[in-house]
Design an enzyme around this catalytic site. Structure first.
Site, PDB file in Angstrom:
ATOM      1  N   GLY A 244      -0.395 -50.943  -4.968  1.00 43.24           N
ATOM      2  CA  GLY A 244      -0.140 -50.946  -6.404  1.00 43.24           C
ATOM      3  C   GLY A 244      -0.266 -49.566  -7.011  1.00 43.24           C
ATOM      4  CD  GLN A 245      -2.324 -45.126  -7.988  1.00 42.11           C
ATOM      5  OE1 GLN A 245      -1.392 -45.177  -8.797  1.00 42.11           O
ATOM      6  NE2 GLN A 245      -3.581 -44.886  -8.349  1.00 42.11           N
TER       7      GLN A 245
ATOM      8  CG  HIS B  27       4.857 -47.611  -6.995  1.00 41.11           C
ATOM      9  ND1 HIS B  27       3.951 -47.098  -7.889  1.00 41.11           N
ATOM     10  CD2 HIS B  27       4.647 -48.950  -6.979  1.00 41.11           C
ATOM     11  CE1 HIS B  27       3.223 -48.074  -8.398  1.00 41.11           C
ATOM     12  NE2 HIS B  27       3.634 -49.213  -7.862  1.00 41.11           N
ATOM     13  CB  CYS B  28       2.302 -48.008  -1.528  1.00 49.08           C
ATOM     14  SG  CYS B  28       1.899 -49.142  -0.184  1.00 49.08           S
ATOM     15  CG  LEU B  29       6.019 -53.055  -3.174  1.00 46.01           C
ATOM     16  CD1 LEU B  29       6.948 -54.019  -2.446  1.00 46.01           C
ATOM     17  CD2 LEU B  29       6.062 -53.309  -4.667  1.00 46.01           C
TER      18      LEU B  29
END
Length: 620
Positions: free
Chosen positions: A458-459, A453-455
Site C-alpha cells: 500500500g505504499q 506503487h506496490c499493492l
C-alpha cells in the site's frame, strides 16, 4: 473578433484575434519560436508591406525602417489596435521589445474587447510573451471589456502554464473580475470538465467566497452549469454545502431546480457522509480503520477455512455460508471504511495470510518438527518479514517536499527558462521533477527514484524504502518455502495417500478429505510465494545487471517497441556494472572493495556520468 485595419488580405492566414477557448496542455509549451514562426508563410518582398502587416509577419527590419522613418508606435489603427497588440498576439518577442523601447504603452487598451496586449497574449496562450510583457511592466490586474483580468482570461482559455506563472508572480488566486467572480467560480461555471478547476484547487483558493451579484460560491456556479467534474472536485476539497445565495438557495436546491439527478445524488450522498463523520462513534472508528479492515480480513479468512473444514459433504451449504459471510463483511466495510483506505486491502490480505500461516505452523506442523532445527528459521523468517514490511510501509519512499515559496520560485524559474513542461515539471505537485522521479497517482505525490506503487504494501517504492522492500520480498519467499516444506511433511505423516497406485486426482481428493484447512493454507502459501519470488528475481536482476527501476525498465521497453532503433536496457547512465550497481543500491563498500556513489535523488536535477561509463548511452 478584434479587428486590425490595414492588415491586407495576406493576413487572413494569421491569428489576429482571440481564438475560441481550447485547452492548452503542458506538452505544447516547449515549442521554440522558430517553429511557431515557421507556421506562417514567408513574404519574399517586404519592402512594400505596411507596418501592421510587417508586425504580424514578424519582419523586424521593415518595422524598424518604418519607425525610423517617423511612424509613431503608439498610434492605433482605425479599430483602435496598436502595433504592440499585433506583436503580442502573434508572439513577436523582438518586436515587442523594440516597440516598447520606442515608447509604446505596454498597458494600452484597444480592440473591440478593450484589451491590453497582455490580454491578447493570454488569449492565445503565449507564455513567453506574457513573461516578457510582465517584465516590461504590464499590469495583470487590469480588466478588459468583458470584465476579465489576466488570470480570468487564462482560466477561460484553459492555459494552465499561464495560470501557474501569474499566481507565482504574486497575482492572488482569489482575484475578482467585474462581477466579483474569482477564477475558481469562473472555471466552475464556464469550463465544463475537471480542468482548470482541479488545477486552481492546488493553489488553495477560497471555497466560501461569493460573487457580488448572485452571491454564489464556486459550488453554486458548478451546479448551475451542470459541471459534474467541477462539483466532484469541489466536494472533495471540502466546499460548504450550507451557504445560501441571494435567493436563499443552497447548491442542493439549485440541483433540484435544474432537475439534474446525478448532481442531486452526489450532493445528497456528500451531505449524509459529512453528517456521519460528525458522529463520535464513527470518528473513533475512523482512527482505527486499518485495524478494522485487518480484523475483518482475519475473520473472513478464518471463516473460509473453517467452512471448508466442516465435516458436512454438502458443498451447497458450504458455498451458501461463504457467500453470507462475504456479503456481511463487505457491507460492514462499506459502512465504516472510507474509499481512500480500500487501497490497503491487498496488504491487509497478505498480513492476514501470514497470521493464519503462522497459526497453522504452530498448531498443525510444529508437533512433527519438534525434533528438528526448522522451528527457529521459520520464526526468524516471520519476524524478518513483519519487520521489513513495517519498514517498507512506514518509511518515507522519497516524496519530493518543497515549501510554497520554493514551489512558486520553481514555477517562475522554469517558465522564464522555457522549461515549464511535463518533462521537467510535475503539473500535479507543482514541483520541479528530479531525475528518475515520478508522480504516483495513488499517493498523489512525486517519488524520488520511483520504482512502483506496490499493492502488497500500500505504499510507493522509491529511494527511501527500496532496500527494505527487497528484504521484505526475501523474507516472504523464505516463509513460503518453509510453509511448503511443513505442508508436504504434514501430508506425508497424517494423510493416507495412494499417489503411486491411483494417480494425481485421487491423491488430490485424499488430501482434501484429510485436511481441507491445510490445503486452503497451502493454496495461500503457493500464491504468495509465487508472486514474491518472481518479483524478487526481477528486482535483483534490474538492480544488479541494469541499474534501473521497474518504472525505468518498462519505459525503455515501450520506447524500444515504438522506435525504429531498439534501445538497450544495459546502456543507460545508471548502469555502472553488476558489482558497482549492488554497492550503490545497498550502500555497501564490501570491505573496501567498492566505493558506493552517494546521490540524493530528491534533489538531483542534472545527470552526472560515472567516470567508467562510455558516451553511448540511452536516456531513461
Amino acid at each position: 473578433m478584434e479587428g486590425g485595419g490595414g492588415a491586407g488580405p495576406a493576413c487572413k492566414h494569421h491569428s489576429h484575434g482571440p481564438h475560441q477557448p481550447q485547452a492548452r496542455n503542458w506538452h505544447s509549451i516547449h515549442k521554440d519560436q522558430s517553429k511557431i514562426q515557421a507556421a506562417f508563410p514567408l513574404v519574399e518582398d517586404y519592402s512594400s508591406c505596411d507596418i501592421v502587416k510587417a508586425t504580424q509577419y514578424g519582419i523586424l527590419e521593415r518595422c524598424k525602417e518604418l519607425v525610423e522613418a517617423g511612424y509613431d508606435v503608439r498610434q492605433p489603427d482605425k479599430e483602435n489596435v496598436t502595433l504592440l497588440h499585433w506583436a503580442a498576439i502573434n508572439n513577436r518577442l523582438d518586436l515587442v521589445k523594440f516597440y516598447i523601447s520606442k515608447g509604446a504603452v505596454v498597458d494600452q487598451l484597444g480592440g473591440d474587447l478593450n484589451s491590453t496586449p497582455l490580454h491578447w497574449a493570454i488569449r492565445q496562450g503565449h507564455l513567453s510573451m506574457v513573461i516578457l510583457l510582465l517584465k516590461c511592466g504590464a499590469d495583470p490586474t487590469l480588466i478588459d471589456g468583458e470584465g476579465y483580468s489576466s488570470i480570468h482570461l487564462a482560466v477561460v482559455f484553459q492555459h494552465m502554464p499561464i495560470i501557474a506563472y501569474l499566481i507565482s508572480k504574486g497575482q492572488s488566486v482569489d482575484t475578482t473580475d467585474f462581477s466579483g467572480q474569482t477564477p475558481l467560480m469562473l472555471s466552475a461555471q464556464k469550463v465544463i470538465g475537471p480542468e482548470p478547476t482541479g488545477f486552481l484547487l492546488k493553489f488553495n483558493p477560497s471555497l466560501s467566497a461569493v460573487d457580488k451579484i448572485q452571491k454564489n460560491t464556486a459550488l453554486h456556479w458548478a451546479v448551475t452549469a451542470g459541471n459534474v467534474n467541477a462539483v466532484e472536485l469541489l466536494l472533495d476539497a471540502g466546499s460548504n454545502l450550507d451557504i445560501k445565495n441571494v435567493k436563499g438557495d443552497t447548491p442542493l436546491d439549485l440541483a433540484h431546480q435544474i432537475q439534474n439527478r446525478l448532481l442531486i445524488h452526489m450532493l445528497t450522498q456528500e451531505e449524509k457522509m459529512r453528517i456521519r463523520k460528525n458522529s463520535r462513534l464513527l470518528r473513533m472508528l475512523a482512527k482505527y480503520e486499518f485495524f478494522l479492515l485487518l480484523l475483518s480480513s482475519l475473520t473472513l479468512m478464518w471463516a473460509i477455512g473453517y467452512i471448508m473444514d466442516l465435516s458436512s459433504d454438502s458443498w451447497l451449504l458450504k458455498g451458501s455460508l461463504l457467500l453470507f459471510i462475504f456479503f456481511g463483511i463487505s457491507l460492514l466495510t462499506r459502512q465504516f471504511v472510507e474509499l481512500k483506505n480500500l487501497k490497503y486491502l491487498p496488504a491487509i490480505f497478505m498480513l492476514s495470510s501470514i497470521f493464519w500461516l503462522s497459526m497453522t505452523w504452530f498448531v498443525w506442523f510444529l508437533p512433527d518438527l519438534a525434533d528438528t532445527i526448522f522451528q527457529i528459521p521459520f520464526i526468524l523468517s516471520v519476524m524478518g518479514l513483519l519487520y521489513y514490511f513495517y519498514k517498507t510501509w512506514r518509511t518515507d519512499p522519497g516524496y519530493i517536499k518543497v515549501s510554497e515559496e520554493e514551489r512558486r520560485k520553481s514555477i517562475v524559474t522554469l517558465a522564464e527558462a522555457g522549461h515549464l513542461d511535463f518533462r521537467t515539471f510535475c503539473t500535479s505537485c507543482l514541483v520541479k521533477k528530479p531525475l528518475r522521479s515520478m508522480h504516483c497517482i495513488a499517493c498523489n505525490s512525486c517519488t524520488a527514484r520511483y520504482d512502483q506503487h506496490c499493492l502488497w504494501t500500500g505504499q510507493c517504492i522509491g529511494v527511501g524504502n527500496h532496500y527494505y522492500f527487497i528484504l521484505f520480498l526475501l523474507f516472504l519467499t523464505m516463509v513460503g518455502v518453509w510453509m511448503v516444506y511443513g505442508t508436504l511433511l504434514y501430508w506425508s505423516e497424517h494423510c493416507a495417500t495412494t499417489y503411486r497406485q491411483d494417480g494425481a486426482w485421487t491423491y488430490f481428493t485424499q488430501i482434501v478429505s484429510c485436511s481441507p484447512w491445510v490445503l486452503y493454507i497451502f493454496t495461500l502459501v503457493s500464491f504468495h510465494t509465487s508472486w514474491s519470488s518472481l518479483m524478487l528475481i526481477i528486482q535483483l536482476y534490474q538492480i544488479a545487471f541494469l541499474g534501473l527501476t521497474s518504472h525505468e525498465r518498462l519505459n525503455l521497453m515501450i520506447q524500444s517497441k515504438c522506435s525504429k532503433h531498439a534501445a538497450s536496457l544495459r546502456k543507460t547512465p545508471y548502469n555502472h556494472g553488476c558489482f558497482q550497481n549492488l554497492a550503490d543500491f545497498f550502500q555497501c563498500s564490501c570491505f573496501g572493495m567498492f566505493k558506493p556513489n552517494i546521490v540524493d535523488w530528491t534533489k538531483q536535477y542534472t545527470l552526472t556520468f560515472h567516470p567508467a561509463k562510455g558516451k553511448n548511452v540511452h536516456c531513461v
